[in-house]
Design a protein around this motif. Structure first.
Motif, PDB file in Angstrom:
ATOM      1  N   LEU A 164       0.810  -1.219   0.000  1.00  0.00           N
ATOM      2  CA  LEU A 164       0.000   0.000   0.000  1.00  0.00           C
ATOM      3  C   LEU A 164       0.845   1.270   0.000  1.00  0.00           C
ATOM      4  N   LEU A 165       1.884   1.282  -0.836  1.00  0.00           N
ATOM      5  CA  LEU A 165       2.683   2.499  -0.985  1.00  0.00           C
ATOM      6  C   LEU A 165       1.901   3.516  -1.806  1.00  0.00           C
ATOM      7  N   PHE A 166       2.099   4.778  -1.483  1.00  0.00           N
ATOM      8  CA  PHE A 166       1.407   5.843  -2.211  1.00  0.00           C
ATOM      9  C   PHE A 166       2.058   6.009  -3.579  1.00  0.00           C
ATOM     10  N   PRO A 167       1.329   5.788  -4.676  1.00  0.00           N
ATOM     11  CA  PRO A 167       1.947   5.839  -6.006  1.00  0.00           C
ATOM     12  C   PRO A 167       2.355   7.238  -6.439  1.00  0.00           C
ATOM     13  N   HIS A 168       1.745   8.279  -5.836  1.00  0.00           N
ATOM     14  CA  HIS A 168       2.055   9.654  -6.228  1.00  0.00           C
ATOM     15  C   HIS A 168       3.260  10.220  -5.483  1.00  0.00           C
ATOM     16  N   LEU A 169       3.822   9.430  -4.550  1.00  0.00           N
ATOM     17  CA  LEU A 169       5.002   9.860  -3.807  1.00  0.00           C
ATOM     18  C   LEU A 169       6.194   9.001  -4.197  1.00  0.00           C
ATOM     19  N   SER A 170       7.383   9.553  -4.062  1.00  0.00           N
ATOM     20  CA  SER A 170       8.592   8.759  -4.269  1.00  0.00           C
ATOM     21  C   SER A 170       8.734   7.749  -3.141  1.00  0.00           C
ATOM     22  N   VAL A 171       9.702   6.850  -3.280  1.00  0.00           N
ATOM     23  CA  VAL A 171       9.995   5.904  -2.201  1.00  0.00           C
ATOM     24  C   VAL A 171      10.282   6.667  -0.909  1.00  0.00           C
ATOM     25  N   GLY A 172      11.163   7.662  -0.993  1.00  0.00           N
ATOM     26  CA  GLY A 172      11.479   8.459   0.189  1.00  0.00           C
ATOM     27  C   GLY A 172      10.292   9.250   0.696  1.00  0.00           C
ATOM     28  N   GLY A 173       9.468   9.730  -0.228  1.00  0.00           N
ATOM     29  CA  GLY A 173       8.277  10.470   0.159  1.00  0.00           C
ATOM     30  C   GLY A 173       7.317   9.621   0.976  1.00  0.00           C
ATOM     31  N   ASN A 174       7.236   8.338   0.644  1.00  0.00           N
ATOM     32  CA  ASN A 174       6.409   7.427   1.427  1.00  0.00           C
ATOM     33  C   ASN A 174       6.896   7.333   2.860  1.00  0.00           C
TER      34      ASN A 174
ATOM     35  N   LYS B  67       9.323  -3.338  -1.981  1.00  0.00           N
ATOM     36  CA  LYS B  67       8.123  -2.625  -1.512  1.00  0.00           C
ATOM     37  C   LYS B  67       7.788  -3.002  -0.073  1.00  0.00           C
ATOM     38  N   ALA B  68       7.939  -4.284   0.255  1.00  0.00           N
ATOM     39  CA  ALA B  68       7.657  -4.732   1.620  1.00  0.00           C
ATOM     40  C   ALA B  68       8.599  -4.067   2.620  1.00  0.00           C
ATOM     41  N   ARG B  69       9.867  -3.896   2.237  1.00  0.00           N
ATOM     42  CA  ARG B  69      10.828  -3.246   3.131  1.00  0.00           C
ATOM     43  C   ARG B  69      10.498  -1.769   3.325  1.00  0.00           C
ATOM     44  N   VAL B  70      10.075  -1.110   2.260  1.00  0.00           N
ATOM     45  CA  VAL B  70       9.677   0.297   2.386  1.00  0.00           C
ATOM     46  C   VAL B  70       8.462   0.419   3.302  1.00  0.00           C
TER      47      VAL B  70
ATOM     48  N   PRO C 183       1.212 -10.297   6.176  1.00  0.00           N
ATOM     49  CA  PRO C 183       2.005  -9.431   5.291  1.00  0.00           C
ATOM     50  C   PRO C 183       2.962 -10.179   4.370  1.00  0.00           C
ATOM     51  N   PHE C 184       3.111 -11.485   4.560  1.00  0.00           N
ATOM     52  CA  PHE C 184       4.058 -12.251   3.732  1.00  0.00           C
ATOM     53  C   PHE C 184       3.369 -13.103   2.674  1.00  0.00           C
ATOM     54  N   SER C 185       2.035 -13.118   2.678  1.00  0.00           N
ATOM     55  CA  SER C 185       1.299 -14.113   1.895  1.00  0.00           C
ATOM     56  C   SER C 185       1.435 -13.945   0.391  1.00  0.00           C
ATOM     57  N   LYS C 186       1.746 -12.750  -0.081  1.00  0.00           N
ATOM     58  CA  LYS C 186       1.832 -12.523  -1.528  1.00  0.00           C
ATOM     59  C   LYS C 186       3.255 -12.535  -2.062  1.00  0.00           C
ATOM     60  N   LEU C 187       4.216 -12.860  -1.197  1.00  0.00           N
ATOM     61  CA  LEU C 187       5.615 -12.936  -1.620  1.00  0.00           C
ATOM     62  C   LEU C 187       5.957 -14.363  -2.019  1.00  0.00           C
TER      63      LEU C 187
ATOM     64  N   GLU D  68      12.090 -12.700   8.384  1.00  0.00           N
ATOM     65  CA  GLU D  68      13.239 -12.493   9.266  1.00  0.00           C
ATOM     66  C   GLU D  68      13.435 -11.015   9.555  1.00  0.00           C
ATOM     67  N   LEU D  69      13.298 -10.172   8.523  1.00  0.00           N
ATOM     68  CA  LEU D  69      13.473  -8.734   8.695  1.00  0.00           C
ATOM     69  C   LEU D  69      12.414  -8.156   9.617  1.00  0.00           C
ATOM     70  N   VAL D  70      11.152  -8.485   9.367  1.00  0.00           N
ATOM     71  CA  VAL D  70      10.059  -7.907  10.147  1.00  0.00           C
ATOM     72  C   VAL D  70      10.170  -8.304  11.613  1.00  0.00           C
TER      73      VAL D  70
END
Length: 227
Positions: A99-109, A153-156, A174-178, A188-190
């Motif tokens: 669910l990242l905002f498509p109108h923002l950059s990675v950093g903007g998110n 995307k998951a890490r962001v 949160p891992f089901s679609k990977l 492991e990260l989460v």
């Protein structure tokens, strides 16, 4: 020295208590539980689709659909959150999709989630860049989210949650679609981030491998109805 953006909340966490939680739909009992989750601990709720797992997270997060009849109390430390609005509970939530905002950059998110108390564009950017560095995404600040892989995307999404300084984490499969390799890496990260930040965490899943990776207590619900 750069500030560690992902773990600053560690000093502000407390036990998350679910006291006599009940959730019904149309007279059918879906959830009935009491549990305490210590800082850094993961409580896994397992069950099939329709068993009430996501409804439990919605109740704890403060956004349960009024079609459900729910009772009980949610506390963080000694503070009762039950009647507090969702946006004041400071829950960090990860869903199946980033669910990242498509109108923002990675950093903007990332910047979007940094508390307003952090003033100044340059200071907010530094925190976002540090958060991206922590998960191997240094230099990605100006990237379009659509150019990222599923794992990136998951890490962001994870770092966006952590920079908001949540009191606790709610993980809705949160891992089901990977794919399998990314799923293991992201788990492991989460979980390592949750532990290092001292965040009490609730994971809902139907995947026993998720529960095993979480390493905490497991409560199974809705199994009899499926039998």
């Amino acid at each position: 020295m750069r500030e560690n953006a992902g773990t600053k909340s560690a000093n502000n966490t407390a036990c998350l208590t679910l006291s006599n939680i009940t959730i019904r739909l149309g007279g059918r009992m879906l959830i009935a539980l009491t549990a305490g989750i210590a800082p850094g601990e993961v409580l896994t709720i397992m069950g099939p689709s329709g068993s009430g797992k996501s409804s439990l997270l919605a109740f704890v997060g403060g956004f349960l659909d009024p079609a459900f009849d729910a009772g009980g109390r949610v506390l963080i430390g000694t503070r009762d959150l039950t009647e507090i609005a969702a946006n004041q509970r400071h829950a960090g939530i990860l869903f199946q999709d980033p669910l990242l905002f498509p109108h923002l950059s990675v950093g903007g998110n990332i910047v979007f989630a940094i508390p307003a108390a952090v003033k100044g564009r340059s200071a907010r950017r530094r925190l976002a860049e540090a958060a991206l560095d922590e998960v191997g995404l240094g230099g990605f600040y100006d990237r379009d989210p659509d150019t990222l892989s599923g794992g990136q995307k998951a890490r962001v999404a994870l770092q966006r949650v952590l920079v908001s300084h949540p009191r606790f984490l709610l993980l809705d499969e949160p891992f089901s679609k990977l794919d399998a390799a990314l799923r293991e890496q992201t788990r492991e990260l989460v979980f390592s981030k949750a532990r290092s930040a001292g965040l009490p965490t609730i994971l809902v899943t139907h995947d026993s491998a998720d529960a095993e990776a979480a390493g905490g207590r497991v409560i199974e619900i809705g199994m009899e109805e499926q039998g």
